[in-house]
Write a protein that holds these residues in place. Structure first.
Motif, PDB file in Angstrom:
ATOM      1  N   ASP A 187       0.822  -1.272   0.093  1.00 41.09           N
ATOM      2  CA  ASP A 187      -0.064  -0.028  -0.022  1.00 41.09           C
ATOM      3  C   ASP A 187       1.010   1.169  -0.113  1.00 41.09           C
ATOM      4  O   ASP A 187       0.560   2.365  -0.559  1.00 41.09           O
ATOM      5  N   TRP A 247       0.840   4.172  -2.891  1.00 46.61           N
ATOM      6  CA  TRP A 247       0.640   5.538  -2.502  1.00 46.61           C
ATOM      7  C   TRP A 247       1.696   6.406  -3.202  1.00 46.61           C
ATOM      8  O   TRP A 247       1.312   7.469  -3.731  1.00 46.61           O
ATOM      9  N   PRO A 250       0.608   6.075   5.250  1.00 43.22           N
ATOM     10  CA  PRO A 250       1.248   4.441   4.782  1.00 43.22           C
ATOM     11  C   PRO A 250       2.053   4.002   5.838  1.00 43.22           C
ATOM     12  O   PRO A 250       2.505   4.394   7.017  1.00 43.22           O
TER      13      PRO A 250
END
Length: 602
Positions: free
Chosen positions: A348, A352, A396
């Protein structure tokens, strides 16, 4: 305590787990101002040598009775300790009458003291060197300091549990004292845990044996090995419990011996705590006031905790350079191993990072320097998260050890935007009539008053007028008052027209309830100023070691008064934010660039 600097062993992050990486259950790391005392007062004495011969207050009896031997049964379980198969119980003497509340307290209060060797184990040097939170924080906070974690709801629960424990100890001591006066014997027996529910009568797990056992364990971690035999002799649990049952334990003498031992190894500033412990126990012993005795015992365990904290804080100061310098390889090793085993997911975060150029269209300035472009994208992405109107759902996962720093930066940046928007509202109200005061004078008063209101959280959600602005109703009132003062020259709040207050409230709702054009305008100005300062610092930091970055930041803070000349308060605040953001971003890039972001291409 022997505090000669041992050569630290290389810490292996693979030995860390989530339990070890968190701050201690009873202690946490915080940034505090260094005490004004000289360094000798800040850590345990190294110049006082213990006496070769101690005059123990108690002479151990080698012959142990069968009853006294029951004090050696397995201790109660706590934390990660396994549940014993059998435990020791104490039956209340017939002459001791207790209320139902006291009986419940004896049954349910913690069996072990609030401070144990296990709760203090996070402060051991090996655990400090493997504490990943501390290693990260050491890069940003020059004055890291362990202190008891007694803040917030968690602290309240700990204090309540400690109060219950010491109240139970008080009842237990009173029971021994009453039974001794009445010539009764206290029954102690070891029973299987599986049979506890079938035991009849008033019984409970005695706390005194494990309190003395815990005291001995902690002392052995605080005094040199040469004193361990003396500690074991004077804190022989079986002998102490036998003397308590017979009513012959000289608590005052034991307290004086403890104070003498602790003063040899604690910091001089802890001497007063040792003296207070002796006074409380001695007064309680002489006047048969068991409440005072318990106060002294509580002071004793508090002193032991502070001594351990002093040692840990001294070690943090001694090894801070090593902790900081080894930050990048340590974190890379830590995360690489967790990613390899699937414990940590970073997909992830990479998604991002790759999405930033797609969401931000004005990256032309960053793209001019191709070498700096990848970390510049990261910094720009962070900047957008901090400046966006709605709070980010999350940051994040790779920033998990920087979350509190990022949230603090976001609060500060939103604060600056809110001040700019509120000033524009005030200017609009002033411009509608003749102004009788200088704008500079008005802004100075506005800035101090509004900043104070924004820094104060309101207990009532209605005070926010449906906006994200803290104390919005009070801010609107203050804006109206300042506008009225600028118009008329009168400062009395009673003279402020209701129509002016209403207009200020409507303006705040219009501009700050949603992401309004005014909000975006001032956010854009702040973004440009922040990125200019942040990129300038990041280019400087990108090839520096973590320690060099820390020293550069410290030098910049020291030179802040001279650098502030010619800058407004707002500009000075932006520089401080940029320093922190550049530091977080560059350190993050140095760790995660090779692991995650390097494969990205634009």
């Amino acid at each position: 305590m022997d505090l000669s600097k041992p050569k630290p062993k290389k810490a292996h992050p693979e030995t860390c787990n989530d339990q070890e990486s968190d701050a201690a259950e009873r202690c946490r790391v915080t940034e505090t101002k260094a005490p004004a005392d000289n360094d000798r007062d800040q850590h345990p004495r190294q110049d006082v040598q213990p006496k070769e011969k101690q005059d123990p207050p108690v002479t151990p009896n080698k012959s142990r009775s069968k009853t006294a031997a029951t004090a050696s049964s397995s201790p109660p379980a706590r934390g990660g300790m396994s549940m014993p198969s059998q435990i020791m119980i104490m039956r209340m003497p017939p002459s001791v009458s207790l209320s139902s509340e006291d009986k419940e307290l004896l049954r349910t209060a913690d069996p072990l003291p609030p401070v144990t060797r296990e709760t203090l184990s996070e402060l051991d040097l090996d655990r400090i060197m493997r504490n990943i939170h501390l290693r990260t924080d050491a890069n940003f906070e020059t004055d890291l300091h362990f202190k008891p974690d007694l803040d917030g709801e968690k602290g309240l629960r700990k204090r309540a549990a400690a109060d219950r424990y010491w109240s139970a100890v008080h009842i237990e001591i009173m029971a021994h004292a009453i039974s001794t006066l009445n010539g009764e014997s206290v029954e102690l027996e070891v029973v299987p845990v599986s049979q506890l529910a079938r035991i009849e009568g008033d019984w409970f797990q005695p706390r005194l044996p494990w309190m003395f056992e815990t005291l001995q364990d902690i002392l052995k971690t605080l005094v040199p090995e040469r004193d361990h035999a003396c500690v074991a002799q004077n804190l022989d649990v079986r002998l102490l419990m036998q003397q308590i049952r017979k009513g012959v334990l000289d608590l005052a003498r034991l307290a004086r011996w403890l104070a003498e031992l602790l003063k040899m190894h604690c910091a001089p500033m802890r001497d007063q705590d040792a003296d207070r412990m002796v006074t409380e126990i001695s007064q309680g012993y002489d006047t048969h006031d068991m409440g005072k005795v318990v106060d002294g015992l509580r002071t004793l365990f508090g002193l032991l905790e502070m001594m351990k904290l002093d040692v840990a804080n001294h070690q943090i100061r001694a090894f801070r350079v090593a902790l900081v310098e080894d930050t990048i390889p340590f974190l890379q090793d830590y995360f690489f191993r967790r990613m390899a085993t699937g414990e940590f997911k970073a997909d992830d975060a990479r998604t991002w990072y790759l999405s930033i150029p797609k969401q931000v269209t004005d990256l032309s300035r960053e793209a001019e320097d191709r070498a700096f472009f990848p970390p510049a994208v990261l910094l720009r992405g962070l900047c957008e998260l901090l400046l966006q109107f709605d709070e980010p759902a999350s940051y994040p996962q790779t920033f998990q050890f920087d979350l509190h720093r990022l949230w603090q930066l976001r609060v500060t940046l939103q604060h600056l935007i809110h001040i700019d928007v509120c000033w524009s509202i005030l200017e609009h109200l002033i411009n509608r009539a003749e102004c009788r005061a200088s704008r500079r004078h008005i802004y100075s008063r506005f800035r101090s008053r509004i900043s104070c209101l924004l820094d104060t959280s309101s207990d009532s959600g209605s005070d926010n007028l449906g906006t994200r602005l803290p104390n919005a109703a009070n801010v609107a009132l203050e804006i109206a008052r300042l506008a009225h003062e600028a118009r008329s020259g009168h400062a009395s709040p009673k003279d402020v027209p209701n129509s002016l207050i209403t207009e200020a409230e409507k303006s705040i709702k219009r501009h700050l309830a949603t992401e309004s054009p005014v909000f975006r305008h001032y956010r854009g100005i702040l973004r440009h100023e922040l990125l200019t300062e942040t990129y300038q610092l990041a280019r400087k930091y990108i090839n520096m070691s973590p320690l060099a970055i820390c020293e550069s930041q410290r030098a910049r803070v020291a030179a802040a008064p001279s650098m502030a000349l010619g800058r407004t308060q707002r500009q000075r605040e932006i520089v401080v934010i940029a320093m922190k953001l550049a530091h977080i971003g560059v350190l993050h890039w140095r760790v995660w660039g090779p692991l995650l972001y390097a494969a990205a291409s634009y």
